[in-house]
Enzyme design. Structure first.
Site, mmCIF file in Angstrom:
data_model
loop_
_atom_site.group_PDB
_atom_site.id
_atom_site.type_symbol
_atom_site.label_atom_id
_atom_site.label_comp_id
_atom_site.label_asym_id
_atom_site.label_seq_id
_atom_site.Cartn_x
_atom_site.Cartn_y
_atom_site.Cartn_z
ATOM 1 N N ARG A 121 0.770 -1.362 -0.232
ATOM 2 C CA ARG A 121 0.034 -0.235 0.172
ATOM 3 C C ARG A 121 0.712 1.191 0.316
ATOM 4 O O ARG A 121 0.324 2.407 0.090
ATOM 5 C CB ARG A 121 -1.067 0.007 0.879
ATOM 6 C CG ARG A 121 -2.145 -0.814 0.766
ATOM 7 C CD ARG A 121 -3.352 -0.964 2.138
ATOM 8 N NE ARG A 121 -4.034 -2.737 1.857
ATOM 9 C CZ ARG A 121 -4.785 -2.243 2.819
ATOM 10 N NH1 ARG A 121 -4.543 -2.714 4.058
ATOM 11 N NH2 ARG A 121 -5.194 -3.751 2.738
ATOM 12 N N LYS A 143 4.032 10.625 -11.638
ATOM 13 C CA LYS A 143 3.084 10.148 -12.530
ATOM 14 C C LYS A 143 3.512 8.535 -12.599
ATOM 15 O O LYS A 143 4.969 8.575 -13.131
ATOM 16 C CB LYS A 143 2.711 11.156 -13.781
ATOM 17 C CG LYS A 143 2.237 11.477 -14.195
ATOM 18 C CD LYS A 143 1.174 11.782 -14.947
ATOM 19 C CE LYS A 143 -0.304 13.092 -15.637
ATOM 20 N NZ LYS A 143 0.076 13.391 -16.877
ATOM 21 N N GLU A 185 10.808 16.961 -25.227
ATOM 22 C CA GLU A 185 11.124 17.355 -24.208
ATOM 23 C C GLU A 185 11.399 18.941 -23.682
ATOM 24 O O GLU A 185 10.180 19.446 -23.125
ATOM 25 C CB GLU A 185 10.692 16.337 -23.088
ATOM 26 C CG GLU A 185 9.749 15.253 -23.087
ATOM 27 C CD GLU A 185 8.413 15.297 -22.668
ATOM 28 O OE1 GLU A 185 7.659 16.296 -22.245
ATOM 29 O OE2 GLU A 185 7.880 14.162 -23.088
ATOM 30 N N LYS A 224 8.913 22.169 -14.579
ATOM 31 C CA LYS A 224 7.947 21.298 -14.766
ATOM 32 C C LYS A 224 7.307 21.399 -12.906
ATOM 33 O O LYS A 224 6.149 21.206 -12.840
ATOM 34 C CB LYS A 224 8.656 19.651 -14.729
ATOM 35 C CG LYS A 224 7.404 18.426 -14.681
ATOM 36 C CD LYS A 224 7.328 17.250 -15.277
ATOM 37 C CE LYS A 224 6.436 16.364 -14.932
ATOM 38 N NZ LYS A 224 6.663 15.078 -15.246
ATOM 39 N N GLU A 234 -3.630 17.026 -12.184
ATOM 40 C CA GLU A 234 -3.748 17.262 -13.887
ATOM 41 C C GLU A 234 -5.211 18.092 -13.443
ATOM 42 O O GLU A 234 -6.002 17.444 -14.915
ATOM 43 C CB GLU A 234 -3.546 16.280 -14.553
ATOM 44 C CG GLU A 234 -3.163 16.422 -15.992
ATOM 45 C CD GLU A 234 -2.908 15.680 -16.338
ATOM 46 O OE1 GLU A 234 -3.288 14.549 -18.269
ATOM 47 O OE2 GLU A 234 -2.008 15.338 -16.444
ATOM 48 N N ARG A 238 -1.426 21.899 -15.247
ATOM 49 C CA ARG A 238 -0.759 20.732 -15.321
ATOM 50 C C ARG A 238 -1.056 19.482 -16.749
ATOM 51 O O ARG A 238 -0.239 19.183 -17.589
ATOM 52 C CB ARG A 238 -0.606 19.524 -14.383
ATOM 53 C CG ARG A 238 0.121 18.857 -14.460
ATOM 54 C CD ARG A 238 0.534 17.604 -13.564
ATOM 55 N NE ARG A 238 1.456 16.183 -13.599
ATOM 56 C CZ ARG A 238 1.984 15.445 -12.421
ATOM 57 N NH1 ARG A 238 1.447 15.527 -11.623
ATOM 58 N NH2 ARG A 238 2.852 14.820 -12.974
ATOM 59 N N ASN A 242 0.864 17.894 -21.759
ATOM 60 C CA ASN A 242 0.731 17.345 -22.492
ATOM 61 C C ASN A 242 0.322 17.629 -24.134
ATOM 62 O O ASN A 242 0.755 17.134 -25.085
ATOM 63 C CB ASN A 242 -0.782 16.291 -21.996
ATOM 64 C CG ASN A 242 -0.992 15.930 -20.927
ATOM 65 O OD1 ASN A 242 0.181 14.961 -20.831
ATOM 66 N ND2 ASN A 242 -2.250 15.661 -20.092
ATOM 67 N N HIS A 245 1.787 15.468 -26.795
ATOM 68 C CA HIS A 245 1.074 13.855 -26.288
ATOM 69 C C HIS A 245 0.059 13.141 -26.566
ATOM 70 O O HIS A 245 0.364 12.299 -27.291
ATOM 71 C CB HIS A 245 1.446 13.217 -24.322
ATOM 72 C CG HIS A 245 2.865 14.114 -23.714
ATOM 73 N ND1 HIS A 245 3.527 15.219 -24.417
ATOM 74 C CD2 HIS A 245 3.917 13.639 -23.234
ATOM 75 C CE1 HIS A 245 4.424 15.536 -24.155
ATOM 76 N NE2 HIS A 245 5.588 14.286 -22.990
ATOM 77 N N HIS A 249 1.570 10.122 -28.686
ATOM 78 C CA HIS A 249 0.955 8.977 -27.591
ATOM 79 C C HIS A 249 0.527 7.511 -28.743
ATOM 80 O O HIS A 249 0.717 6.175 -28.944
ATOM 81 C CB HIS A 249 -0.061 8.785 -26.732
ATOM 82 C CG HIS A 249 0.612 9.196 -25.505
ATOM 83 N ND1 HIS A 249 0.652 9.275 -23.841
ATOM 84 C CD2 HIS A 249 2.031 8.855 -24.894
ATOM 85 C CE1 HIS A 249 1.417 9.961 -23.537
ATOM 86 N NE2 HIS A 249 1.999 9.734 -23.213
ATOM 87 N N HIS A 262 10.034 7.437 -27.157
ATOM 88 C CA HIS A 262 8.966 8.849 -26.397
ATOM 89 C C HIS A 262 9.187 10.185 -27.521
ATOM 90 O O HIS A 262 8.158 10.819 -27.583
ATOM 91 C CB HIS A 262 8.842 8.157 -25.808
ATOM 92 C CG HIS A 262 7.494 9.398 -24.781
ATOM 93 N ND1 HIS A 262 6.282 9.825 -25.331
ATOM 94 C CD2 HIS A 262 7.820 10.304 -24.182
ATOM 95 C CE1 HIS A 262 5.595 10.138 -24.517
ATOM 96 N NE2 HIS A 262 6.134 11.033 -23.847
#
Length: 356
Positions: A121, A143, A185, A224, A234, A238, A242, A245, A249, A262
């Site tokens: 956990r 993330k 990036e 960032k 987000e 935030r 993206n 992206h 993606h 990527h």
């Protein structure tokens, strides 16, 4: 040593950036060593390059340190690999006091972070990014995630590390194409938040051999950190991270994970997003052209034909869709990102003209 703070109240943490920092990790982490098990999660080639020496340094400093390796590439981001790592940690008698060191690029960071967030956990972990893309992006902000057949990072969590340890000297050991891919990036940060930084990047790219990576990493991390501090989960701001992206993606999913880096996919996605911004009448033509010219300074792959309908089908599965609405990141101007929830499907498909 340069330190940037991610300000999240009780979950705040530092980003350390310094050339040669890898050798100082035992002293940096000494106050956190209370006799618990430390597990380096990495890849075997990285263990040979960096990890075994780091493990030896930690052991010499009194750390009880072991390691677990992942396969190279996106294949590591699977439910099977996640389960295998958990099983190995149980075999190593790890418990709630165990601390993970994620030594690697974005793939390692995503998997190790997700393991940390879910093992018993939740246990503590640090990010030690070894690629430019991970240094400026995926290691910061918490993330974590793995891929499933339906798409990238659809299973995961937001789980902050205790710290991020960045040593730009590591970039010297990487193939140049890996470093160049990560620059996608870096360009993103200038495009969405800092036009002056974007202009500097454009100038620096004229001579990649003298590119000031430590300076670029510092500024990217600062941007960032600022955005994550203001919007951890987000809810609004935030989402700007993206930029490029959504289609990036989709390109990765269409071609097959591992067929394109990527950062390369994001760079191509930014060209599409710039085109969309111009078509919507938001971004001026000359600014979109400048963005495209900067991205073209990178050595990007020539893409095979991609079916626009297939790209759209992957876009429709994007995590940025909320209540059936896609929050597509656009540019109001260079250095000022925004989101738009009225981008027509046909425009998304037609944006592939910008890269094919």
């Amino acid at each position: 040593m340069k330190t940037i703070q991610v300000k999240l109240g009780e979950r705040s943490y530092p980003i350390y950036v310094e050339s040669g920092l890898l050798n100082k990790i035992p002293s940096i982490l000494s106050d956190q060593n209370d006799g618990q098990r430390w597990i380096i999660i990495s890849q075997y080639n990285l263990m040979e390059l960096l990890g075994f020496e780091l493990q030896a340094d930690l052991k010499n400093a009194g750390f009880d340190c072991d390691f677990i390796t992942l396969p190279v590439g996106e294949a590591a981001k699977s439910l099977n690999e996640f389960s295998r790592v958990i099983s190995q940690m149980i075999e190593m008698r790890c418990d709630r006091s165990t601390t993970i060191l994620a030594l690697g690029g974005g793939v390692v960071g995503d998997v190790a972070g997700f393991v940390a967030s879910s093992f018993m956990r939740g246990i503590e972990y640090y990010q030690i990014p070894t690629t430019l893309l991970a240094m400026v992006d995926s290691s910061i902000g918490g993330k974590t995630g793995i891929n499933i057949t339906e798409g990238k990072n659809l299973v995961g969590s937001i789980y902050q590390p205790l710290g991020v340890l960045v040593d730009p000297v590591i970039l010297d050991s990487l193939p140049q194409e890996e470093v160049i891919a990560g620059l996608g990036e870096v360009i993103k940060y200038g495009a969405i938040r800092d036009a002056h930084f974007l202009n500097n990047i454009s100038s620096w790219l004229n001579n990649i051999d003298s590119f000031p990576f430590e300076k670029a990493v510092m500024r990217s991390c600062a941007i960032k950190a600022e955005i994550v501090s203001l919007d951890e989960r987000e809810g609004g701001l935030r989402r700007l991270l993206n930029f490029g992206h959504t289609i990036g993606h989709a390109i990765e999913a269409h071609l097959g994970y591992g067929k394109i880096r990527h950062g390369e996919a994001v760079a191509l996605g930014m060209k599409c997003a710039g085109w969309v911004s111009e078509q919507l009448g938001i971004l001026k033509n000359d600014e979109n052209q400048l963005l495209s010219d900067i991205i073209n300074k990178l050595t990007l792959p020539i893409l095979p034909f991609m079916d626009p309908n297939t790209i759209l089908s992957f876009v429709k599965k994007d995590k940025k869709i909320r209540s059936g609405v896609l929050h597509f990141v656009v540019l109001d101007e260079l250095g000022k990102g925004n989101t738009c929830d009225t981008v027509p499907d046909e425009m998304i498909m037609n944006s592939l003209k910008a890269i094919q």
